[in-house]
Scaffold this motif. Sequence first.
Motif, PDB file in Angstrom:
ATOM      1  N   VAL A   1      -3.935  -2.705   4.897  1.00  0.00           N
ATOM      2  CA  VAL A   1      -3.684  -2.576   3.799  1.00  0.00           C
ATOM      3  C   VAL A   1      -5.117  -2.981   2.809  1.00  0.00           C
ATOM      4  N   ARG A   2      -5.430  -2.344   1.761  1.00  0.00           N
ATOM      5  CA  ARG A   2      -6.491  -2.724   1.079  1.00  0.00           C
ATOM      6  C   ARG A   2      -6.265  -3.668  -0.073  1.00  0.00           C
ATOM      7  N   ALA A   3      -5.151  -3.559  -0.677  1.00  0.00           N
ATOM      8  CA  ALA A   3      -4.858  -4.467  -1.775  1.00  0.00           C
ATOM      9  C   ALA A   3      -4.815  -5.910  -1.283  1.00  0.00           C
ATOM     10  N   ARG A   4      -5.093  -6.927  -2.195  1.00  0.00           N
ATOM     11  CA  ARG A   4      -5.138  -8.292  -1.761  1.00  0.00           C
ATOM     12  C   ARG A   4      -3.779  -8.933  -2.418  1.00  0.00           C
ATOM     13  N   GLU A   5      -3.040  -8.543  -3.277  1.00  0.00           N
ATOM     14  CA  GLU A   5      -1.811  -9.279  -3.963  1.00  0.00           C
ATOM     15  C   GLU A   5      -0.667  -8.855  -2.834  1.00  0.00           C
ATOM     16  N   TRP A   6       0.259  -9.607  -2.592  1.00  0.00           N
ATOM     17  CA  TRP A   6       1.104  -9.208  -1.774  1.00  0.00           C
ATOM     18  C   TRP A   6       2.052  -7.880  -2.315  1.00  0.00           C
ATOM     19  N   TYR A   7       2.428  -8.099  -3.562  1.00  0.00           N
ATOM     20  CA  TYR A   7       3.092  -7.069  -4.049  1.00  0.00           C
ATOM     21  C   TYR A   7       2.549  -5.780  -3.981  1.00  0.00           C
ATOM     22  N   ARG A   8       1.397  -5.789  -4.312  1.00  0.00           N
ATOM     23  CA  ARG A   8       0.646  -4.309  -4.269  1.00  0.00           C
ATOM     24  C   ARG A   8       0.361  -3.996  -2.744  1.00  0.00           C
ATOM     25  N   GLU A   9       0.462  -4.943  -1.816  1.00  0.00           N
ATOM     26  CA  GLU A   9       0.369  -4.526  -0.506  1.00  0.00           C
ATOM     27  C   GLU A   9       1.414  -3.826   0.089  1.00  0.00           C
ATOM     28  N   PHE A  10       2.673  -4.379  -0.348  1.00  0.00           N
ATOM     29  CA  PHE A  10       4.010  -3.801  -0.151  1.00  0.00           C
ATOM     30  C   PHE A  10       4.097  -2.538  -0.830  1.00  0.00           C
ATOM     31  N   ARG A  11       3.792  -2.384  -2.011  1.00  0.00           N
ATOM     32  CA  ARG A  11       3.956  -0.923  -2.623  1.00  0.00           C
ATOM     33  C   ARG A  11       2.736  -0.030  -1.697  1.00  0.00           C
ATOM     34  N   GLU A  12       1.789  -0.399  -1.291  1.00  0.00           N
ATOM     35  CA  GLU A  12       0.965   0.459  -0.291  1.00  0.00           C
ATOM     36  C   GLU A  12       1.564   0.951   0.765  1.00  0.00           C
ATOM     37  N   VAL A  13       2.319  -0.139   1.509  1.00  0.00           N
ATOM     38  CA  VAL A  13       2.810   0.331   2.633  1.00  0.00           C
ATOM     39  C   VAL A  13       4.218   1.338   2.317  1.00  0.00           C
ATOM     40  N   VAL A  14       4.770   1.034   1.384  1.00  0.00           N
ATOM     41  CA  VAL A  14       5.948   2.006   1.130  1.00  0.00           C
ATOM     42  C   VAL A  14       5.480   3.374   0.659  1.00  0.00           C
ATOM     43  N   LEU A  15       4.027   3.524   0.109  1.00  0.00           N
ATOM     44  CA  LEU A  15       3.621   4.568  -0.384  1.00  0.00           C
ATOM     45  C   LEU A  15       2.890   5.401   0.949  1.00  0.00           C
ATOM     46  N   MET A  16       2.567   4.793   1.861  1.00  0.00           N
ATOM     47  CA  MET A  16       2.127   5.284   3.185  1.00  0.00           C
ATOM     48  C   MET A  16       3.069   6.205   3.794  1.00  0.00           C
ATOM     49  N   CYS A  17       4.426   5.283   3.822  1.00  0.00           N
ATOM     50  CA  CYS A  17       5.523   5.848   4.345  1.00  0.00           C
ATOM     51  C   CYS A  17       5.713   7.247   3.641  1.00  0.00           C
ATOM     52  N   ALA A  18       5.871   7.294   2.372  1.00  0.00           N
ATOM     53  CA  ALA A  18       6.345   8.434   1.647  1.00  0.00           C
ATOM     54  C   ALA A  18       5.214   9.857   1.884  1.00  0.00           C
ATOM     55  N   VAL A  19       4.014   9.179   1.805  1.00  0.00           N
ATOM     56  CA  VAL A  19       2.804  10.029   2.030  1.00  0.00           C
ATOM     57  C   VAL A  19       3.206  10.837   3.687  1.00  0.00           C
ATOM     58  N   TYR A  20       3.306  10.003   4.338  1.00  0.00           N
ATOM     59  CA  TYR A  20       3.816  10.398   5.883  1.00  0.00           C
ATOM     60  C   TYR A  20       4.873  11.400   5.777  1.00  0.00           C
ATOM     61  N   ASN A  21       5.903  11.296   5.215  1.00  0.00           N
ATOM     62  CA  ASN A  21       7.052  12.142   5.204  1.00  0.00           C
ATOM     63  C   ASN A  21       7.014  13.268   4.670  1.00  0.00           C
ATOM     64  N   ILE A  22       5.926  13.402   3.449  1.00  0.00           N
ATOM     65  CA  ILE A  22       5.673  14.907   2.947  1.00  0.00           C
ATOM     66  C   ILE A  22       4.447  15.397   3.795  1.00  0.00           C
ATOM     67  N   LYS A  23       3.417  14.754   4.194  1.00  0.00           N
ATOM     68  CA  LYS A  23       2.655  15.515   5.141  1.00  0.00           C
ATOM     69  C   LYS A  23       3.387  16.019   6.571  1.00  0.00           C
ATOM     70  N   HIS A  24       4.324  15.192   7.146  1.00  0.00           N
ATOM     71  CA  HIS A  24       5.321  15.583   8.190  1.00  0.00           C
ATOM     72  C   HIS A  24       5.655  16.983   7.831  1.00  0.00           C
ATOM     73  N   LEU A  25       6.281  17.218   6.476  1.00  0.00           N
ATOM     74  CA  LEU A  25       6.988  18.126   5.986  1.00  0.00           C
ATOM     75  C   LEU A  25       6.261  19.485   5.967  1.00  0.00           C
ATOM     76  N   VAL A  26       4.948  19.328   5.494  1.00  0.00           N
ATOM     77  CA  VAL A  26       4.331  20.771   5.142  1.00  0.00           C
ATOM     78  C   VAL A  26       3.354  21.043   6.113  1.00  0.00           C
TER      79      VAL A  26
END
Length: 276
Positions: free
Chosen positions: A249-274
Amino acid sequence: MNLTTCFTEEFVSLAKNHSDDADEPAAAFRGGRFADYAMIFLHGLRIFLEESYEMIIDQLEVMPPILEVIGLEADDLQHPSTLNKWLDRIVMDVWRVLLRQSAHLHDPSPHVAVDATYYERSPASKHYCDRTNYCVQTIEATKLVDTETQAILDVHCTTTREGSDAEVCAQLARVPAGELRTLAADKGYDSQWLRETLRNHGIRPLVKHCVRAPYDHAHNARIDDDLYGQRAMTETANSSVKRSYGSAVRAREWYREFREVVLMCAVYNIKHLVKP
């Protein structure tokens, strides 16, 4: 229609459906602000294209079809620092709802599995690490994955390793509990408390017993091998996310890192769909 355009249309539609400002113009106008759905999508596109904040703005200037779907023009694009700051403004609950709804686009089955993986935290200078007590170098991400569609239903992130694997698993299964029938996990989740908790929610636990006595062999023999074997789908999903969007993850603060991981998973789901 190329993959990026298909991804854009699906992501923007999903963001608008779960945004309070779906009818608001995407661009800031006369002292207004950018619409939430537009900023949510721009962060998703940044992950999808694996670009920095600066580069994603530069690329969008020469991508008129993408801007048209969002409702922006090249002159409307904000400074990269504005996009960066919006990651703090969009709370974690929004990202979690987006993740769950992106998973439901796949029409998930009642059979799920749980597994943990690790993401490296971005390297930082020694001065920064000392000043912010930045000593934990990895994030543990435990994902709840549908074994039929490989969609990621939910994710739990931690840098402190507080709580047992069983507690994390129970927390992930609690939200979609009424929709689940089985949950598979490896021996690291061997806990009688977890089994009883899942059964109370109407979920059949498929967790191998660590063999400490002869009757443990009998317990393991009663587990459905076909359903338990689908547990490997979590490893497939974890591998796909890391191969597509990196293992750090690129962010440094832990809460931003958590959001980045969740966003990766959402992007993966949508890419997997289309993805064709």
